[in-house]
Design a protein around this motif. Sequence first.
Motif, PDB file in Angstrom:
ATOM      1  N   ALA A 217       0.862  -1.184   0.000  1.00  0.00           N
ATOM      2  CA  ALA A 217       0.000   0.000   0.000  1.00  0.00           C
ATOM      3  C   ALA A 217       0.892   1.226   0.000  1.00  0.00           C
ATOM      4  CB  ALA A 217      -0.912  -0.008   1.221  1.00  0.00           C
ATOM      5  N   LYS A 218       0.634   2.124  -0.926  1.00  0.00           N
ATOM      6  CA  LYS A 218       1.495   3.297  -1.042  1.00  0.00           C
ATOM      7  C   LYS A 218       0.729   4.462  -1.649  1.00  0.00           C
ATOM      8  CE  LYS A 218       6.186   4.207  -2.252  1.00  0.00           C
ATOM      9  NZ  LYS A 218       7.422   3.598  -2.679  1.00  0.00           N
ATOM     10  N   VAL A 219       1.001   5.660  -1.149  1.00  0.00           N
ATOM     11  CA  VAL A 219       0.482   6.889  -1.734  1.00  0.00           C
ATOM     12  C   VAL A 219       1.647   7.576  -2.423  1.00  0.00           C
ATOM     13  CG1 VAL A 219      -0.546   9.148  -1.300  1.00  0.00           C
ATOM     14  CG2 VAL A 219      -1.306   7.173   0.021  1.00  0.00           C
ATOM     15  N   VAL A 220       1.465   7.875  -3.698  1.00  0.00           N
ATOM     16  CA  VAL A 220       2.493   8.572  -4.459  1.00  0.00           C
ATOM     17  C   VAL A 220       1.961   9.970  -4.736  1.00  0.00           C
ATOM     18  CG1 VAL A 220       3.839   8.597  -6.596  1.00  0.00           C
ATOM     19  CG2 VAL A 220       3.276   6.423  -5.486  1.00  0.00           C
ATOM     20  N   ASN A 221       2.679  10.984  -4.272  1.00  0.00           N
ATOM     21  CA  ASN A 221       2.187  12.347  -4.441  1.00  0.00           C
ATOM     22  C   ASN A 221       2.651  12.943  -5.755  1.00  0.00           C
ATOM     23  OD1 ASN A 221       4.900  12.742  -3.740  1.00  0.00           O
ATOM     24  ND2 ASN A 221       4.445  14.706  -2.817  1.00  0.00           N
ATOM     25  N   GLY A 222       1.940  13.975  -6.179  1.00  0.00           N
ATOM     26  CA  GLY A 222       2.305  14.704  -7.382  1.00  0.00           C
ATOM     27  C   GLY A 222       1.690  14.118  -8.627  1.00  0.00           C
ATOM     28  N   ASN A 223       0.801  14.853  -9.220  1.00  0.00           N
ATOM     29  CA  ASN A 223       0.138  14.430 -10.434  1.00  0.00           C
ATOM     30  C   ASN A 223       0.756  15.205 -11.590  1.00  0.00           C
ATOM     31  OD1 ASN A 223      -1.607  13.638 -12.393  1.00  0.00           O
ATOM     32  ND2 ASN A 223      -3.458  14.262 -11.337  1.00  0.00           N
ATOM     33  N   PRO A 224       1.432  14.528 -12.537  1.00  0.00           N
ATOM     34  CA  PRO A 224       2.123  15.253 -13.602  1.00  0.00           C
ATOM     35  C   PRO A 224       1.203  15.908 -14.620  1.00  0.00           C
ATOM     36  CG  PRO A 224       2.275  12.899 -13.963  1.00  0.00           C
ATOM     37  CD  PRO A 224       1.622  13.099 -12.616  1.00  0.00           C
ATOM     38  N   ARG A 225      -0.064  15.582 -14.588  1.00  0.00           N
ATOM     39  CA  ARG A 225      -0.983  16.219 -15.524  1.00  0.00           C
ATOM     40  C   ARG A 225      -2.348  16.366 -14.872  1.00  0.00           C
ATOM     41  NH1 ARG A 225      -4.244  12.404 -18.188  1.00  0.00           N
ATOM     42  NH2 ARG A 225      -3.750  10.296 -17.527  1.00  0.00           N
ATOM     43  N   LYS A 226      -3.141  17.277 -15.401  1.00  0.00           N
ATOM     44  CA  LYS A 226      -4.488  17.477 -14.901  1.00  0.00           C
ATOM     45  C   LYS A 226      -5.378  16.356 -15.403  1.00  0.00           C
ATOM     46  CE  LYS A 226      -6.428  21.884 -13.856  1.00  0.00           C
ATOM     47  NZ  LYS A 226      -6.858  23.178 -14.282  1.00  0.00           N
ATOM     48  N   VAL A 227      -6.019  15.639 -14.517  1.00  0.00           N
ATOM     49  CA  VAL A 227      -6.875  14.539 -14.945  1.00  0.00           C
ATOM     50  C   VAL A 227      -8.342  14.777 -14.608  1.00  0.00           C
ATOM     51  CG1 VAL A 227      -5.067  12.803 -14.903  1.00  0.00           C
ATOM     52  CG2 VAL A 227      -6.401  13.216 -12.847  1.00  0.00           C
ATOM     53  N   ILE A 228      -8.625  15.837 -13.879  1.00  0.00           N
ATOM     54  CA  ILE A 228     -10.016  16.170 -13.587  1.00  0.00           C
ATOM     55  C   ILE A 228     -10.239  17.634 -13.901  1.00  0.00           C
ATOM     56  CG2 ILE A 228     -10.258  14.431 -11.780  1.00  0.00           C
ATOM     57  CD1 ILE A 228     -10.107  16.728  -9.747  1.00  0.00           C
ATOM     58  N   CYS A 229     -11.466  17.986 -14.112  1.00  0.00           N
ATOM     59  CA  CYS A 229     -11.804  19.373 -14.383  1.00  0.00           C
ATOM     60  C   CYS A 229     -11.972  20.098 -13.046  1.00  0.00           C
ATOM     61  CB  CYS A 229     -13.099  19.427 -15.179  1.00  0.00           C
ATOM     62  SG  CYS A 229     -13.606  21.087 -15.576  1.00  0.00           S
ATOM     63  N   ASP A 230     -11.188  21.123 -12.832  1.00  0.00           N
ATOM     64  CA  ASP A 230     -11.349  21.925 -11.627  1.00  0.00           C
ATOM     65  C   ASP A 230     -10.900  23.354 -11.909  1.00  0.00           C
ATOM     66  OD1 ASP A 230      -8.560  21.972 -11.456  1.00  0.00           O
ATOM     67  OD2 ASP A 230      -8.485  20.394  -9.970  1.00  0.00           O
ATOM     68  N   ASP A 231     -10.940  24.175 -10.897  1.00  0.00           N
ATOM     69  CA  ASP A 231     -10.612  25.585 -11.072  1.00  0.00           C
ATOM     70  C   ASP A 231      -9.193  25.931 -10.653  1.00  0.00           C
ATOM     71  OD1 ASP A 231     -13.155  26.131 -12.021  1.00  0.00           O
ATOM     72  OD2 ASP A 231     -13.956  26.469 -10.018  1.00  0.00           O
ATOM     73  N   ILE A 232      -8.386  24.937 -10.301  1.00  0.00           N
ATOM     74  CA  ILE A 232      -7.012  25.223  -9.898  1.00  0.00           C
ATOM     75  C   ILE A 232      -6.210  25.602 -11.142  1.00  0.00           C
ATOM     76  CG2 ILE A 232      -4.885  24.293  -8.897  1.00  0.00           C
ATOM     77  CD1 ILE A 232      -6.664  22.466  -7.189  1.00  0.00           C
ATOM     78  N   PRO A 233      -5.620  26.790 -11.148  1.00  0.00           N
ATOM     79  CA  PRO A 233      -4.834  27.197 -12.317  1.00  0.00           C
ATOM     80  C   PRO A 233      -3.672  26.237 -12.565  1.00  0.00           C
ATOM     81  CG  PRO A 233      -5.213  29.058 -10.835  1.00  0.00           C
ATOM     82  CD  PRO A 233      -5.665  27.822 -10.123  1.00  0.00           C
ATOM     83  N   GLU A 234      -3.355  26.021 -13.836  1.00  0.00           N
ATOM     84  CA  GLU A 234      -2.308  25.069 -14.232  1.00  0.00           C
ATOM     85  C   GLU A 234      -0.985  25.350 -13.523  1.00  0.00           C
ATOM     86  OE1 GLU A 234      -1.061  21.685 -15.927  1.00  0.00           O
ATOM     87  OE2 GLU A 234      -3.067  22.491 -16.221  1.00  0.00           O
ATOM     88  N   GLU A 235      -0.628  26.629 -13.363  1.00  0.00           N
ATOM     89  CA  GLU A 235       0.652  26.965 -12.729  1.00  0.00           C
ATOM     90  C   GLU A 235       0.677  26.654 -11.236  1.00  0.00           C
ATOM     91  OE1 GLU A 235      -1.834  30.747 -12.689  1.00  0.00           O
ATOM     92  OE2 GLU A 235      -1.399  29.193 -14.169  1.00  0.00           O
ATOM     93  N   LEU A 236      -0.469  26.377 -10.640  1.00  0.00           N
ATOM     94  CA  LEU A 236      -0.545  26.020  -9.216  1.00  0.00           C
ATOM     95  C   LEU A 236      -0.784  24.529  -9.012  1.00  0.00           C
ATOM     96  CD1 LEU A 236      -2.688  28.958  -7.769  1.00  0.00           C
ATOM     97  CD2 LEU A 236      -0.206  28.697  -7.744  1.00  0.00           C
ATOM     98  N   ASN A 237      -0.703  23.738 -10.065  1.00  0.00           N
ATOM     99  CA  ASN A 237      -1.014  22.314 -10.000  1.00  0.00           C
ATOM    100  C   ASN A 237      -0.022  21.529  -9.141  1.00  0.00           C
ATOM    101  OD1 ASN A 237      -2.525  20.043 -10.608  1.00  0.00           O
ATOM    102  ND2 ASN A 237      -1.435  19.640 -12.488  1.00  0.00           N
ATOM    103  N   ASN A 238       1.210  22.031  -8.994  1.00  0.00           N
ATOM    104  CA  ASN A 238       2.266  21.354  -8.208  1.00  0.00           C
ATOM    105  C   ASN A 238       2.512  19.936  -8.665  1.00  0.00           C
ATOM    106  OD1 ASN A 238       2.675  23.642  -6.636  1.00  0.00           O
ATOM    107  ND2 ASN A 238       1.229  22.982  -5.079  1.00  0.00           N
ATOM    108  N   GLY A 239       2.251  19.662  -9.937  1.00  0.00           N
ATOM    109  CA  GLY A 239       2.498  18.334 -10.481  1.00  0.00           C
ATOM    110  C   GLY A 239       3.993  18.080 -10.615  1.00  0.00           C
ATOM    111  N   LYS A 240       4.375  16.839 -10.515  1.00  0.00           N
ATOM    112  CA  LYS A 240       5.777  16.449 -10.650  1.00  0.00           C
ATOM    113  C   LYS A 240       5.941  15.667 -11.948  1.00  0.00           C
ATOM    114  CE  LYS A 240       6.411  16.303  -5.722  1.00  0.00           C
ATOM    115  NZ  LYS A 240       6.671  15.496  -4.558  1.00  0.00           N
ATOM    116  N   ASP A 241       7.094  15.804 -12.578  1.00  0.00           N
ATOM    117  CA  ASP A 241       7.367  15.062 -13.808  1.00  0.00           C
ATOM    118  C   ASP A 241       7.380  13.567 -13.536  1.00  0.00           C
ATOM    119  OD1 ASP A 241       7.630  17.378 -15.289  1.00  0.00           O
ATOM    120  OD2 ASP A 241       9.789  17.499 -14.961  1.00  0.00           O
ATOM    121  N   ILE A 242       6.960  12.813 -14.543  1.00  0.00           N
ATOM    122  CA  ILE A 242       6.981  11.358 -14.431  1.00  0.00           C
ATOM    123  C   ILE A 242       8.416  10.908 -14.279  1.00  0.00           C
ATOM    124  CG2 ILE A 242       6.541   9.207 -15.647  1.00  0.00           C
ATOM    125  CD1 ILE A 242       4.113  10.562 -16.889  1.00  0.00           C
TER     126      ILE A 242
END
Length: 68
Positions: A43-68
């Motif tokens: 069981a593991k939680v991996v943080n950081g989503n490298p791309r937007k996968v859901i529709c929301d109002d968080i601006p792209e520059e604030l996504n805090n996604g990490k590169d694959i």
Amino acid sequence: MLHLLDTLKTSVDGLAKCFDVSFYPNLGLSRGVFFAKEHFDEAKVVNGNPRKVICDDIPEELNNGKDI
């Protein structure tokens, strides 16, 4: 759910106007993915989503996604 909001005299539009879309991103937080032990050997939680996968109002520059 809408009945509950009506009972509480709360509107969806009112909630949307008060929602701070930068609250979590400004804390350096991002989305994550949970991998269940029964499917991935641990069981593991991996943080950081490298791309937007859901529709929301968080601006792209604030996504805090990490590169694959």
